[in-house]
Design an enzyme around this catalytic site. Structure first.
Site, PDB file in Angstrom:
ATOM      1  N   ASP A 291     -54.204  10.715 -12.720  1.00  0.00           N
ATOM      2  CA  ASP A 291     -54.812  10.862 -14.052  1.00  0.00           C
ATOM      3  C   ASP A 291     -56.152  11.605 -13.989  1.00  0.00           C
ATOM      4  O   ASP A 291     -56.889  11.486 -13.016  1.00  0.00           O
ATOM      5  CB  ASP A 291     -55.015   9.464 -14.655  1.00  0.00           C
ATOM      6  CG  ASP A 291     -55.313   9.515 -16.137  1.00  0.00           C
ATOM      7  OD1 ASP A 291     -54.963  10.530 -16.791  1.00  0.00           O
ATOM      8  OD2 ASP A 291     -55.906   8.548 -16.650  1.00  0.00           O
TER       9      ASP A 291
ATOM     10  N   ASN B  59     -45.976  10.398 -22.784  1.00  0.00           N
ATOM     11  CA  ASN B  59     -46.618  11.716 -22.670  1.00  0.00           C
ATOM     12  C   ASN B  59     -45.949  12.785 -23.550  1.00  0.00           C
ATOM     13  O   ASN B  59     -46.515  13.859 -23.763  1.00  0.00           O
ATOM     14  CB  ASN B  59     -46.671  12.189 -21.211  1.00  0.00           C
ATOM     15  CG  ASN B  59     -47.701  11.448 -20.373  1.00  0.00           C
ATOM     16  OD1 ASN B  59     -47.519  11.228 -19.176  1.00  0.00           O
ATOM     17  ND2 ASN B  59     -48.818  11.039 -20.983  1.00  0.00           N
TER      18      ASN B  59
HETATM   19  C1  IPE Z   1     -50.738   7.840 -17.340  1.00  0.00           C
HETATM   20  O1  IPE Z   1     -51.780   8.627 -17.780  1.00  0.00           O
HETATM   21  C2  IPE Z   1     -49.515   8.685 -17.117  1.00  0.00           C
HETATM   22  C3  IPE Z   1     -49.585   9.626 -16.004  1.00  0.00           C
HETATM   23  C4  IPE Z   1     -50.594   9.790 -15.193  1.00  0.00           C
HETATM   24  C5  IPE Z   1     -48.400  10.407 -15.809  1.00  0.00           C
HETATM   25  P1  IPE Z   1     -52.111   8.841 -19.322  1.00  0.00           P
HETATM   26  O2  IPE Z   1     -53.232   9.784 -19.379  1.00  0.00           O
HETATM   27  O3  IPE Z   1     -50.871   9.197 -20.056  1.00  0.00           O
HETATM   28  O4  IPE Z   1     -52.551   7.374 -19.757  1.00  0.00           O
HETATM   29  P2  IPE Z   1     -53.478   6.906 -20.954  1.00  0.00           P
HETATM   30  O5  IPE Z   1     -53.012   7.619 -22.191  1.00  0.00           O
HETATM   31  O6  IPE Z   1     -54.874   7.298 -20.602  1.00  0.00           O
HETATM   32  O7  IPE Z   1     -53.322   5.427 -21.013  1.00  0.00           O
HETATM   33  C1  IPE Z   2     -52.696  13.223 -15.937  1.00  0.00           C
HETATM   34  O1  IPE Z   2     -53.837  13.830 -16.454  1.00  0.00           O
HETATM   35  C2  IPE Z   2     -51.462  14.079 -16.084  1.00  0.00           C
HETATM   36  C3  IPE Z   2     -50.466  13.525 -17.004  1.00  0.00           C
HETATM   37  C4  IPE Z   2     -50.582  12.458 -17.732  1.00  0.00           C
HETATM   38  C5  IPE Z   2     -49.207  14.248 -17.103  1.00  0.00           C
HETATM   39  P1  IPE Z   2     -54.164  13.789 -18.005  1.00  0.00           P
HETATM   40  O2  IPE Z   2     -53.535  14.986 -18.634  1.00  0.00           O
HETATM   41  O3  IPE Z   2     -53.815  12.500 -18.611  1.00  0.00           O
HETATM   42  O4  IPE Z   2     -55.734  13.980 -17.973  1.00  0.00           O
HETATM   43  P2  IPE Z   2     -56.785  13.269 -18.904  1.00  0.00           P
HETATM   44  O5  IPE Z   2     -56.562  11.803 -18.783  1.00  0.00           O
HETATM   45  O6  IPE Z   2     -56.543  13.770 -20.285  1.00  0.00           O
HETATM   46  O7  IPE Z   2     -58.105  13.691 -18.362  1.00  0.00           O
HETATM   47 MG    MG Z   3     -54.841  10.759 -18.862  1.00  0.00          MG
END
Ligand code: IPE
Ligand code: IPE
Ligand code: MG
Length: 235
Positions: free
Chosen positions: A15, A63
């Site tokens: 993340d 997502n």
């Molecule tokens: C969790 O991260 C899912 C992945 C890393 C694939 P998110 O960015 O989707 O989670 P939230 O929305 O911060 O809870």
């Molecule tokens: C994790 O990074 C990747 C996925 C969830 C696919 P994020 O895209 O959630 O990055 P942040 O949390 O917005 O910084």
């Molecule tokens: Mg995220």
């Protein structure tokens, strides 16, 4: 580091890609590209140090809520990674599995997924689980449906259902529960990752964005894990 307590099964919630890009004034997609590079390096490192099972959270059932172009970027990156893995990592002894409902992906991605599972099937090294269109709740619902079908078919009686029968219907059937889950990006939440399997998992939340994550950060998390006292409800 000899004789340290290493998790057999390590989970990583990858993340912070978006925030990493934002900090640099770049589009979120640039964060995902950087994150994919780190993912490759971490897989290699884990396999080298003797992690038996590595589960990475790459795309959640939630997502899909993201803008279409971001979802498209991610799908293209998954394809790129799999193509690369098929041509360049043939010598690596990593067995790749997917956790999640991959039936909804486009034919190209589905084919790549099937191909990498097939070519890596007999490998004897680390098992790499890639959680793609994965949600812990969806996984439990799926397991319950499979069990309900078995009850309807008469192959199992309701009274015979126990934790192990349910575990056997999870995507991770046959694998040990994760010992440690690392969440970079500083978020203190589980975000629907391995809900069933993580009943006694140790969590390490790290204040680092995934594209900045390096083997030394992993080593730090492993040190924290090794110093923990796991009691599983005992004393
Ligand atoms: C969790 O991260 C899912 C992945 C890393 C694939 P998110 O960015 O989707 O989670 P939230 O929305 O911060 O809870
Ligand atoms: C994790 O990074 C990747 C996925 C969830 C696919 P994020 O895209 O959630 O990055 P942040 O949390 O917005 O910084
Ligand atoms: Mg995220």
């Amino acid at each position: 580091m000899a004789n340290r307590v290493l998790p057999r099964h390590l989970g990583i919630i990858m993340d912070g890609n978006g925030r990493w890009a934002k900090k640099r004034g770049l589009p979120r997609s640039a964060g995902h590209v950087a994150g994919a590079r780190v993912f490759k390096a971490v897989v290699r490192y884990c396999s080298k140090i003797g992690i038996e099972y590595l589960t990475v959270y790459a795309f959640s059932t939630e997502n899909w809520k993201r803008p279409h172009d971001e979802v498209l970027t991610l799908m293209n990156l998954f394809k790129e990674y799999l193509r690369d893995a098929l041509t360049n990592f043939l010598d690596e002894n990593v067995k790749v599995r997917f956790l999640g409902d991959t039936s909804v992906f486009d034919p190209q991605l589905k084919e790549l997924i099937a191909e990498i599972e097939r070519v890596s099937e007999n490998r004897t090294g680390m098992i790499l689980n890639i959680a793609l269109n994965y949600g812990g709740r969806a996984e439990i619902v799926r397991a319950v449906r499979l069990l309900a079908q078995d009850v309807a078919d008469g192959s199992i009686r309701p009274g015979d259902i126990d934790e192990s029968t349910l575990s056997a219907r999870m995507y991770t059937a046959g694998q040990p529960d994760p010992d440690l889950i690392i969440r970079p990006s500083g978020e203190n939440r589980i975000s629907n990752f391995m809900l069933w399997q993580s009943a006694y998992t140790e969590y390490v939340v790290m204040d680092i964005l995934w594209p900045d994550f390096r083997p030394q950060n992993l080593e730090r998390a492993l040190e924290i894990y090794a110093a923990r006292s796991r009691r599983f409800g005992g004393i």
